[in-house]
Design a protein around this motif. Structure first.
Motif, mmCIF file in Angstrom:
data_model
loop_
_atom_site.group_PDB
_atom_site.id
_atom_site.type_symbol
_atom_site.label_atom_id
_atom_site.label_comp_id
_atom_site.label_asym_id
_atom_site.label_seq_id
_atom_site.Cartn_x
_atom_site.Cartn_y
_atom_site.Cartn_z
ATOM 1 N N ALA A 16 0.813 -1.212 0.000
ATOM 2 C CA ALA A 16 0.000 0.000 0.000
ATOM 3 C C ALA A 16 0.843 1.258 0.000
ATOM 4 C CB ALA A 16 -0.923 -0.004 1.205
ATOM 5 N N ALA A 17 2.162 1.141 -0.158
ATOM 6 C CA ALA A 17 3.029 2.313 -0.051
ATOM 7 C C ALA A 17 2.943 3.178 -1.299
ATOM 8 C CB ALA A 17 4.475 1.865 0.156
ATOM 9 N N THR A 18 3.220 4.472 -1.107
ATOM 10 C CA THR A 18 3.254 5.414 -2.213
ATOM 11 C C THR A 18 4.573 6.149 -2.181
ATOM 12 O OG1 THR A 18 0.874 5.734 -2.164
ATOM 13 C CG2 THR A 18 2.178 7.448 -3.217
ATOM 14 N N LEU A 19 5.251 6.247 -3.295
ATOM 15 C CA LEU A 19 6.486 7.007 -3.414
ATOM 16 C C LEU A 19 6.259 8.077 -4.457
ATOM 17 C CD1 LEU A 19 9.514 7.424 -2.836
ATOM 18 C CD2 LEU A 19 9.994 5.805 -4.661
ATOM 19 N N SER A 20 6.518 9.330 -4.068
ATOM 20 C CA SER A 20 6.294 10.416 -5.025
ATOM 21 C C SER A 20 7.355 11.473 -4.879
ATOM 22 C CB SER A 20 4.909 11.034 -4.798
ATOM 23 O OG SER A 20 4.853 11.661 -3.546
ATOM 24 N N ASP A 21 7.549 12.266 -5.927
ATOM 25 C CA ASP A 21 8.438 13.426 -5.890
ATOM 26 C C ASP A 21 7.587 14.665 -5.741
ATOM 27 O OD1 ASP A 21 10.705 11.933 -6.282
ATOM 28 O OD2 ASP A 21 10.525 12.004 -8.461
ATOM 29 N N SER A 22 8.025 15.565 -4.850
ATOM 30 C CA SER A 22 7.274 16.802 -4.665
ATOM 31 C C SER A 22 8.185 17.977 -4.944
ATOM 32 C CB SER A 22 6.728 16.869 -3.233
ATOM 33 O OG SER A 22 6.004 18.048 -3.031
ATOM 34 N N THR A 23 8.012 18.615 -6.078
ATOM 35 C CA THR A 23 8.752 19.819 -6.418
ATOM 36 C C THR A 23 7.769 20.971 -6.318
ATOM 37 O OG1 THR A 23 10.143 18.550 -7.900
ATOM 38 C CG2 THR A 23 10.158 20.945 -8.159
ATOM 39 N N ALA A 24 8.118 22.012 -5.564
ATOM 40 C CA ALA A 24 7.090 22.957 -5.183
ATOM 41 C C ALA A 24 7.561 24.385 -5.225
ATOM 42 C CB ALA A 24 6.638 22.618 -3.780
ATOM 43 N N HIS A 25 6.622 25.259 -4.882
ATOM 44 C CA HIS A 25 6.929 26.677 -4.828
ATOM 45 C C HIS A 25 7.787 26.984 -3.597
ATOM 46 C CE1 HIS A 25 2.712 25.416 -5.147
ATOM 47 N NE2 HIS A 25 2.645 25.615 -3.857
ATOM 48 N N ALA A 26 8.409 28.161 -3.620
ATOM 49 C CA ALA A 26 9.327 28.546 -2.554
ATOM 50 C C ALA A 26 8.656 28.519 -1.202
ATOM 51 C CB ALA A 26 9.878 29.943 -2.838
ATOM 52 N N ALA A 27 9.388 28.025 -0.205
ATOM 53 C CA ALA A 27 9.021 28.049 1.206
ATOM 54 C C ALA A 27 8.000 27.002 1.617
ATOM 55 C CB ALA A 27 8.530 29.431 1.640
ATOM 56 N N MET A 28 7.199 26.482 0.706
ATOM 57 C CA MET A 28 6.207 25.469 1.068
ATOM 58 C C MET A 28 5.987 24.536 -0.123
ATOM 59 S SD MET A 28 2.283 26.008 2.373
ATOM 60 C CE MET A 28 2.836 26.981 3.772
ATOM 61 N N SER A 29 6.096 23.240 0.100
ATOM 62 C CA SER A 29 5.923 22.288 -0.992
ATOM 63 C C SER A 29 4.446 22.032 -1.259
ATOM 64 C CB SER A 29 6.612 20.962 -0.641
ATOM 65 O OG SER A 29 5.830 20.223 0.290
ATOM 66 N N ASP A 30 4.177 21.375 -2.375
ATOM 67 C CA ASP A 30 2.852 20.831 -2.606
ATOM 68 C C ASP A 30 2.636 19.660 -1.642
ATOM 69 O OD1 ASP A 30 2.173 22.525 -4.757
ATOM 70 O OD2 ASP A 30 3.289 21.247 -6.143
ATOM 71 N N TRP A 31 1.396 19.281 -1.447
ATOM 72 C CA TRP A 31 1.090 18.101 -0.640
ATOM 73 C C TRP A 31 1.453 16.843 -1.423
ATOM 74 C CZ3 TRP A 31 0.029 18.335 4.367
ATOM 75 C CH2 TRP A 31 -0.563 19.477 4.900
ATOM 76 N N ALA A 32 2.100 15.903 -0.755
ATOM 77 C CA ALA A 32 2.297 14.561 -1.284
ATOM 78 C C ALA A 32 1.212 13.679 -0.666
ATOM 79 C CB ALA A 32 3.678 14.035 -0.914
#
Length: 275
Positions: A16-32
């Protein structure tokens, strides 16, 4: 009950595991996102001393939980690892006050609501433009799902306004247990010669009849919280904590264990030094 950290079979979890990359805006990432919840990274620019103030925000889905630094009889403690050769090291992860969680006959320690873990990073040379790290947590309901995400978070420039992120970090710091004080402290601690019982004498902030919750963290992977012989006289509380099987040939001399005491709405965290 006490015990060394245990895990639900890895095959069940990985299914059930999820592996994702989160590239986001400055100071706060997107939700994974994951079946059991979501997480994101918040960070400020490095200060003049080379520290990066940051936090990992976790929001378990309804009915799911995540874990304190020592999860109890099962579960997965949170882990944050800066990318190798990034010049960034994690100096400290702080943990808001957790709660006891009973799942069937299993006693766990963690969170069943959104929680933010403050993180303190140190930069070895020039501050990086992007903070690269891997976050690994457990999210549990009927099964425990390992949730791993790689974050690549562009850091704000020095002086850039980050009022929202600053407020999030300040709120996370405010949720942490307090340091010892004259009206909330461990006055005495003694480990029995057979290392089976830790006797404690505490000063508590309020004079009530109820017993506080106490979590003693020993060697990595061990947490002790089973109380016996508790007595409360006003603001003074004495109790014994059962210490289970320690690692083979473990020598307590010179070691320091952690202790978290939760008394009503108050929480205090400190260390116990053993000479």
């Amino acid at each position: 009950m006490i015990g060394k950290l245990s895990f639900i079979p890895l095959l069940t979890m990985l299914a059930a595991a999820t592996l994702s990359d989160s590239t986001a805006h400055a100071a706060m990432s997107d939700w994974a996102n994951n079946e059991g919840g979501r997480m994101r990274l918040v960070a400020l620019a490095a200060d003049a001393q080379g520290h990066i103030r940051a936090a990992l925000q976790i929001e378990p889905a309804p009915g799911w939980i995540t874990y304190w630094r020592e999860p109890g009889e099962s579960g997965i403690p949170p882990q944050v690892s800066p990318a190798p050769d990034s010049g960034v090291t994690l100096e400290k992860t702080s943990y808001p006050t957790p709660k006891p969680i009973t799942v069937g006959a299993i006693q766990e320690i963690g969170y069943d609501a959104p929680v933010t873990f403050p993180l303190d990073f140190r930069v070895s040379s020039h501050p990086p433009a992007t903070l690269h790290l891997t976050a690994f947590i457990g999210l549990c309901k009927d099964i425990c799902i390992p949730f791993q995400t790689e974050f690549s978070l562009p850091l704000p420039a020095a002086g850039q306004s980050t009022a929202h992120e600053q407020a999030l970090l300040d709120a996370a710091d405010a949720s942490l247990p307090q340091a010892p004080s004259p009206d909330f402290a461990v006055e005495d601690h003694r480990l029995s010669p057979d290392a089976k019982t830790l006797s404690l004498r505490l000063t508590l902030p309020e004079a009530t009849a109820s017993a506080p919750s106490i979590y003693v963290t020993g060697p990595a992977g061990y947490v002790f919280f089973k109380q016996a012989n508790g007595t409360r006289d006003g603001k003074i509380f004495a109790t014994d904590i059962a210490i289970g099987k320690l690692p083979k040939n473990y020598d307590i001399k010179g070691k320091s264990w952690g202790i978290l005491v939760i008394d009503g709405e108050h929480a205090m965290e400190t260390t116990l030094a053993f000479e």
